[in-house]
Motif scaffolding. Structure first.
Motif, PDB file in Angstrom:
ATOM      1  N   CYS A 245     -26.297  -7.246  21.913  1.00 28.24           N
ATOM      2  CA  CYS A 245     -27.216  -6.191  22.363  1.00 28.24           C
ATOM      3  C   CYS A 245     -28.690  -6.551  22.134  1.00 28.24           C
ATOM      4  O   CYS A 245     -29.586  -5.816  22.542  1.00 28.24           O
ATOM      5  N   GLY A 246     -28.936  -7.681  21.476  1.00 31.05           N
ATOM      6  CA  GLY A 246     -30.324  -8.125  21.286  1.00 31.05           C
ATOM      7  C   GLY A 246     -31.040  -7.428  20.142  1.00 31.05           C
ATOM      8  O   GLY A 246     -32.218  -7.684  19.893  1.00 31.05           O
ATOM      9  N   ASP A 247     -30.361  -6.529  19.440  1.00 26.34           N
ATOM     10  CA  ASP A 247     -31.004  -5.798  18.351  1.00 26.34           C
ATOM     11  C   ASP A 247     -31.042  -6.644  17.068  1.00 26.34           C
ATOM     12  O   ASP A 247     -30.344  -7.664  16.962  1.00 26.34           O
ATOM     13  N   PHE A 248     -31.838  -6.187  16.108  1.00 27.68           N
ATOM     14  CA  PHE A 248     -31.913  -6.903  14.824  1.00 27.68           C
ATOM     15  C   PHE A 248     -31.649  -5.899  13.712  1.00 27.68           C
ATOM     16  O   PHE A 248     -32.549  -5.448  13.024  1.00 27.68           O
ATOM     17  N   ASP A 249     -30.387  -5.494  13.590  1.00 27.40           N
ATOM     18  CA  ASP A 249     -30.038  -4.492  12.595  1.00 27.40           C
ATOM     19  C   ASP A 249     -28.653  -4.839  12.036  1.00 27.40           C
ATOM     20  O   ASP A 249     -27.619  -4.352  12.504  1.00 27.40           O
ATOM     21  N   TRP A 250     -28.678  -5.724  11.046  1.00 26.44           N
ATOM     22  CA  TRP A 250     -27.426  -6.302  10.553  1.00 26.44           C
ATOM     23  C   TRP A 250     -26.932  -5.640   9.262  1.00 26.44           C
ATOM     24  O   TRP A 250     -27.726  -5.210   8.430  1.00 26.44           O
ATOM     25  N   SER A 251     -25.612  -5.640   9.095  1.00 21.09           N
ATOM     26  CA  SER A 251     -25.028  -5.273   7.802  1.00 21.09           C
ATOM     27  C   SER A 251     -25.232  -6.456   6.858  1.00 21.09           C
ATOM     28  O   SER A 251     -25.680  -7.530   7.283  1.00 21.09           O
ATOM     29  N   GLU A 252     -24.862  -6.280   5.594  1.00 18.52           N
ATOM     30  CA  GLU A 252     -24.881  -7.458   4.719  1.00 18.52           C
ATOM     31  C   GLU A 252     -23.730  -8.404   5.139  1.00 18.52           C
ATOM     32  O   GLU A 252     -22.817  -7.984   5.863  1.00 18.52           O
ATOM     33  N   VAL A 253     -23.827  -9.647   4.700  1.00 15.54           N
ATOM     34  CA  VAL A 253     -22.762 -10.606   5.019  1.00 15.54           C
ATOM     35  C   VAL A 253     -21.623 -10.404   4.021  1.00 15.54           C
ATOM     36  O   VAL A 253     -21.837 -10.457   2.815  1.00 15.54           O
ATOM     37  N   LYS A 254     -20.411 -10.105   4.576  1.00 16.44           N
ATOM     38  CA  LYS A 254     -19.282  -9.767   3.698  1.00 16.44           C
ATOM     39  C   LYS A 254     -18.163 -10.793   3.847  1.00 16.44           C
ATOM     40  O   LYS A 254     -18.040 -11.432   4.900  1.00 16.44           O
ATOM     41  N   LYS A 255     -17.342 -10.874   2.806  1.00 16.46           N
ATOM     42  CA  LYS A 255     -16.148 -11.715   2.894  1.00 16.46           C
ATOM     43  C   LYS A 255     -15.090 -10.965   3.681  1.00 16.46           C
ATOM     44  O   LYS A 255     -14.858  -9.782   3.426  1.00 16.46           O
ATOM     45  N   PHE A 256     -14.437 -11.651   4.600  1.00 14.86           N
ATOM     46  CA  PHE A 256     -13.381 -11.006   5.384  1.00 14.86           C
ATOM     47  C   PHE A 256     -12.127 -11.870   5.303  1.00 14.86           C
ATOM     48  O   PHE A 256     -12.139 -13.031   5.724  1.00 14.86           O
ATOM     49  N   ASN A 257     -11.046 -11.302   4.729  1.00 17.77           N
ATOM     50  CA  ASN A 257      -9.823 -12.092   4.595  1.00 17.77           C
ATOM     51  C   ASN A 257      -9.102 -12.188   5.936  1.00 17.77           C
ATOM     52  O   ASN A 257      -8.914 -11.203   6.631  1.00 17.77           O
ATOM     53  N   LEU A 258      -8.712 -13.416   6.278  1.00 18.93           N
ATOM     54  CA  LEU A 258      -8.187 -13.668   7.623  1.00 18.93           C
ATOM     55  C   LEU A 258      -6.686 -13.454   7.757  1.00 18.93           C
ATOM     56  O   LEU A 258      -6.140 -13.595   8.847  1.00 18.93           O
ATOM     57  N   MET A 259      -6.014 -13.117   6.653  1.00 16.77           N
ATOM     58  CA  MET A 259      -4.559 -12.986   6.779  1.00 16.77           C
ATOM     59  C   MET A 259      -4.171 -11.644   7.392  1.00 16.77           C
ATOM     60  O   MET A 259      -4.713 -10.606   7.021  1.00 16.77           O
ATOM     61  N   PHE A 260      -3.206 -11.677   8.308  1.00 15.27           N
ATOM     62  CA  PHE A 260      -2.640 -10.449   8.874  1.00 15.27           C
ATOM     63  C   PHE A 260      -1.610  -9.913   7.890  1.00 15.27           C
ATOM     64  O   PHE A 260      -0.770 -10.665   7.405  1.00 15.27           O
ATOM     65  N   GLN A 261      -1.666  -8.600   7.653  1.00 14.32           N
ATOM     66  CA  GLN A 261      -0.716  -7.994   6.715  1.00 14.32           C
ATOM     67  C   GLN A 261       0.325  -7.173   7.448  1.00 14.32           C
ATOM     68  O   GLN A 261       0.041  -6.580   8.471  1.00 14.32           O
ATOM     69  N   THR A 262       1.510  -7.105   6.867  1.00 12.72           N
ATOM     70  CA  THR A 262       2.499  -6.170   7.374  1.00 12.72           C
ATOM     71  C   THR A 262       3.349  -5.668   6.202  1.00 12.72           C
ATOM     72  O   THR A 262       3.023  -5.940   5.056  1.00 12.72           O
ATOM     73  N   GLU A 263       4.412  -4.928   6.520  1.00 15.21           N
ATOM     74  CA  GLU A 263       5.283  -4.411   5.462  1.00 15.21           C
ATOM     75  C   GLU A 263       6.683  -4.918   5.705  1.00 15.21           C
ATOM     76  O   GLU A 263       7.060  -5.160   6.847  1.00 15.21           O
ATOM     77  N   MET A 264       7.444  -5.023   4.607  1.00 13.06           N
ATOM     78  CA  MET A 264       8.843  -5.421   4.785  1.00 13.06           C
ATOM     79  C   MET A 264       9.706  -4.421   4.024  1.00 13.06           C
ATOM     80  O   MET A 264       9.380  -4.095   2.876  1.00 13.06           O
ATOM     81  N   ASN A 265      10.773  -3.941   4.668  1.00 15.38           N
ATOM     82  CA  ASN A 265      11.643  -2.983   4.001  1.00 15.38           C
ATOM     83  C   ASN A 265      12.134  -3.541   2.674  1.00 15.38           C
ATOM     84  O   ASN A 265      12.535  -4.709   2.598  1.00 15.38           O
ATOM     85  N   GLY A 266      12.074  -2.728   1.639  1.00 16.31           N
ATOM     86  CA  GLY A 266      12.606  -3.156   0.341  1.00 16.31           C
ATOM     87  C   GLY A 266      11.586  -3.874  -0.520  1.00 16.31           C
ATOM     88  O   GLY A 266      11.875  -4.234  -1.652  1.00 16.31           O
ATOM     89  N   ILE A 267      10.403  -4.134   0.034  1.00 18.15           N
ATOM     90  CA  ILE A 267       9.368  -4.838  -0.745  1.00 18.15           C
ATOM     91  C   ILE A 267       8.134  -3.953  -0.825  1.00 18.15           C
ATOM     92  O   ILE A 267       7.674  -3.448   0.207  1.00 18.15           O
ATOM     93  N   GLU A 268       7.638  -3.772  -2.026  1.00 15.63           N
ATOM     94  CA  GLU A 268       6.505  -2.853  -2.167  1.00 15.63           C
ATOM     95  C   GLU A 268       5.163  -3.465  -1.779  1.00 15.63           C
ATOM     96  O   GLU A 268       4.312  -2.823  -1.202  1.00 15.63           O
ATOM     97  N   GLU A 269       5.008  -4.749  -2.134  1.00 19.07           N
ATOM     98  CA  GLU A 269       3.707  -5.393  -1.867  1.00 19.07           C
ATOM     99  C   GLU A 269       3.547  -5.657  -0.366  1.00 19.07           C
ATOM    100  O   GLU A 269       4.552  -5.769   0.343  1.00 19.07           O
ATOM    101  N   PRO A 270       2.315  -5.811   0.082  1.00 19.03           N
ATOM    102  CA  PRO A 270       2.150  -6.208   1.484  1.00 19.03           C
ATOM    103  C   PRO A 270       2.686  -7.619   1.711  1.00 19.03           C
ATOM    104  O   PRO A 270       2.686  -8.448   0.794  1.00 19.03           O
ATOM    105  N   ILE A 271       3.132  -7.861   2.913  1.00 19.80           N
ATOM    106  CA  ILE A 271       3.635  -9.184   3.317  1.00 19.80           C
ATOM    107  C   ILE A 271       2.618  -9.744   4.311  1.00 19.80           C
ATOM    108  O   ILE A 271       1.989  -8.982   5.037  1.00 19.80           O
ATOM    109  N   TYR A 272       2.477 -11.056   4.336  1.00 23.67           N
ATOM    110  CA  TYR A 272       1.488 -11.664   5.235  1.00 23.67           C
ATOM    111  C   TYR A 272       2.160 -12.531   6.288  1.00 23.67           C
ATOM    112  O   TYR A 272       3.155 -13.206   5.993  1.00 23.67           O
ATOM    113  N   PHE A 273       1.606 -12.505   7.481  1.00 22.48           N
ATOM    114  CA  PHE A 273       1.996 -13.485   8.497  1.00 22.48           C
ATOM    115  C   PHE A 273       1.349 -14.804   8.059  1.00 22.48           C
ATOM    116  O   PHE A 273       0.138 -14.810   7.803  1.00 22.48           O
TER     117      PHE A 273
END
Ligand code: GAP
Length: 459
Positions: A138-166
């Motif tokens: 858009c040509g604007d100059f109004d940025w958020s701070e630079v943040k860390k973004f984790n690239l793993m996709f998460q999902t759930e699996m029956n019987g497992i409490e923690e998140p599972i990753y692809f």
């Protein structure tokens, strides 16, 4: 035309040919498409399978020191803690507050300053401010701070409490099967374990067609060596083999270059990392990577799983945690490089012929078979007989639609090395057919009973 326009023009031509000719389609198109994802069409999947076979043959079947596995996409979540992905597999995200578009901050900065600040978020923020980098959308100059973004996709699996990753890379499954491979395969150091399969990364910006995808395929090898082995020649040999492979797939050496990561960019466990870059129309970019990862992975998995992942040498009675060299190949990037390298435009009788000059062994279709006319049952019958005979050894296609000239052009565009035409001479004279060569466009007459031998020599 400027070099830049010529290059973006070439990408557009490839993307359009891929859709028109059934190599790659934008996925979920009838629902408006889904963020840079693609389906491999009928010719694309043949090309992809041929490249996988070429790779597997070169790096697994033809080597006595490499074995293959095919592990699952969903793995125990603890392994991603051990490998460092849960906390460390991040890219630098910056949001445009005005248009809400997201960008990779390091890419924004590099495009303007040429400087690679990957991993240094504060410096990126400073560079964005100092260089007054505007939002490309858009040509604007109004940025958020630079943040860390984790690239793993998460999902759930029956019987497992923690998140599972692809899985974000195929390599992980290899390390966690290390013990099973030692116990079942009588392997001796040095040895490799190879895998081809899907990997998933929630890339902040996907793009450049199939260069950066969120769902892609990798072909990876973990090559285990004794920690005291002189690793430099083995590393050098792997680099050469990686370059050799992509040249076998049709890429020219002049379009490849090596990019060694400077020491300050290396992970603490890595002795050396070299990317092999290809000259894509959007610049030299990473095609493959080769890394010396020391004993980091096996040691971490041993620590987190509490399993002993040492290698025992029955001759010397020595126990060691092997070091590993990791040649990693992106399959979709290989396909893009192969498409770009094969694409040729040639002037033929004042017309432009588009021809994909794939090396024959990776061409999706090896032989196309045409009856001269589709409304002559004798020609159709003979052509179908030839198709039935050749189909066991070669991927063939029967085509009776349109003029012979149009059928040749169609096969040129998918890169079919040979076209056979059955005509009236076949039936009335000498049982010969015309065989037309894709590259020279020369035609020869061959007896039907000699076709098998002819192609056995040529293909
Ligand atoms: N196990 C090491 C590893 O995954 P990487 O450099 O992150 O290393 C290896 O990835 C290869 O996978 C890259 O050289 C590239 O060919 C391919 N690759 C990585 N991310 C990709 C993406 N988003 N889309 C397509 N291919 C990708």
């Amino acid at each position: 035309m400027s070099k830049q326009n010529e290059n973006s023009n070439k990408m557009e031509k490839i993307i359009s040919l891929c859709k028109r000719r059934g190599f790659l389609f934008p996925a979920s198109e009838i629902y408006g498409g889904l963020a840079n994802s693609y389906s491999y069409g009928p010719y694309g999947v043949e090309l992809k399978n041929n490249l996988k076979q070429l790779w597997w043959k070169k790096f697994v079947s033809e080597r006595s020191d490499v074995v293959g596995i095919d592990g699952p996409i969903l793995l125990h979540p603890k392994m991603w803690e051990a490998s460092g992905h849960t906390t460390g597999f991040n890219d630098a995200l910056v949001d445009c507050k005005k248009c809400k578009k997201r960008f990779r901050a390091d890419h924004l900065v590099e495009e303007v300053t040429g400087e690679d600040l990957e991993g240094e978020n504060k410096k990126m923020e400073k560079a964005i401010k100092e260089n007054k980098i505007k939002c490309p959308e858009c040509g604007d100059f109004d940025w958020s701070e630079v943040k860390k973004f984790n690239l793993m996709f998460q999902t759930e699996m029956n019987g497992i409490e923690e998140p599972i990753y692809f899985r974000p890379e195929t390599a992980g499954a290899i390390f966690i099967e290390f013990k099973n491979i030692l116990d079942s395969m009588r392997v001796k150091l040095p040895f490799g374990v190879a895998q081809i399969g899907k990997a998933f990364r929630n890339e902040i910006v996907a793009g450049n067609f199939i260069f950066r995808l969120r769902e892609f395929e990798q072909m990876e090898i973990e090559y285990f060596i004794h920690p005291k082995t002189k690793w430099e020649p083995i590393f050098k040999n792997w680099l050469e083999l990686m370059e050799e492979f992509v040249q076998e797939a049709g890429v020219e050496k002049k379009d490849l270059k090596r990019n060694e990561h400077p020491p300050e960019k290396l992970s603490h466990y890595s002795r050396k990392t070299v990317d092999i870059e290809y000259k894509f129309p959007f610049g030299f970019k990473e095609l493959y990577g080769l890394a010396h990862r020391g004993d980091f992975d096996l040691s971490q998995h041993s620590k987190y799983s509490r399993e002993n992942l040492e290698y025992y040498d029955p001759e010397t009675k020595e126990k060691v945690v092997p070091h590993v060299l990791e040649p990693s190949f992106g399959l979709d990037r290989t396909i893009l490089a192969t498409l770009l390298a094969a694409y040729k435009e040639e002037k033929v009788e004042k017309e432009t012929r588009i021809v994909m000059k794939f090396p024959k062994k990776i061409a999706p279709i090896k032989i196309a078979i045409f009856p001269l006319l589709k409304n002559k049952p004798e020609l159709v019958k003979k052509s179908q007989e030839i198709f039935e005979n050749l189909k066991y050894n070669y991927t063939c296609e029967y085509d009776e639609v349109g003029s012979i000239g149009k059928r040749y052009r169609r096969q040129d565009e998918v890169g079919t090395p040979y076209c056979i035409t059955v005509d009236f001479d076949t039936l009335e004279k000498d049982n010969t057919v015309t065989v037309r060569d894709r590259d020279s466009m020369k035609q020869v007459r061959i007896k039907i009973e000699e076709l098998e031998n002819y192609f056995a020599e040529k293909l």
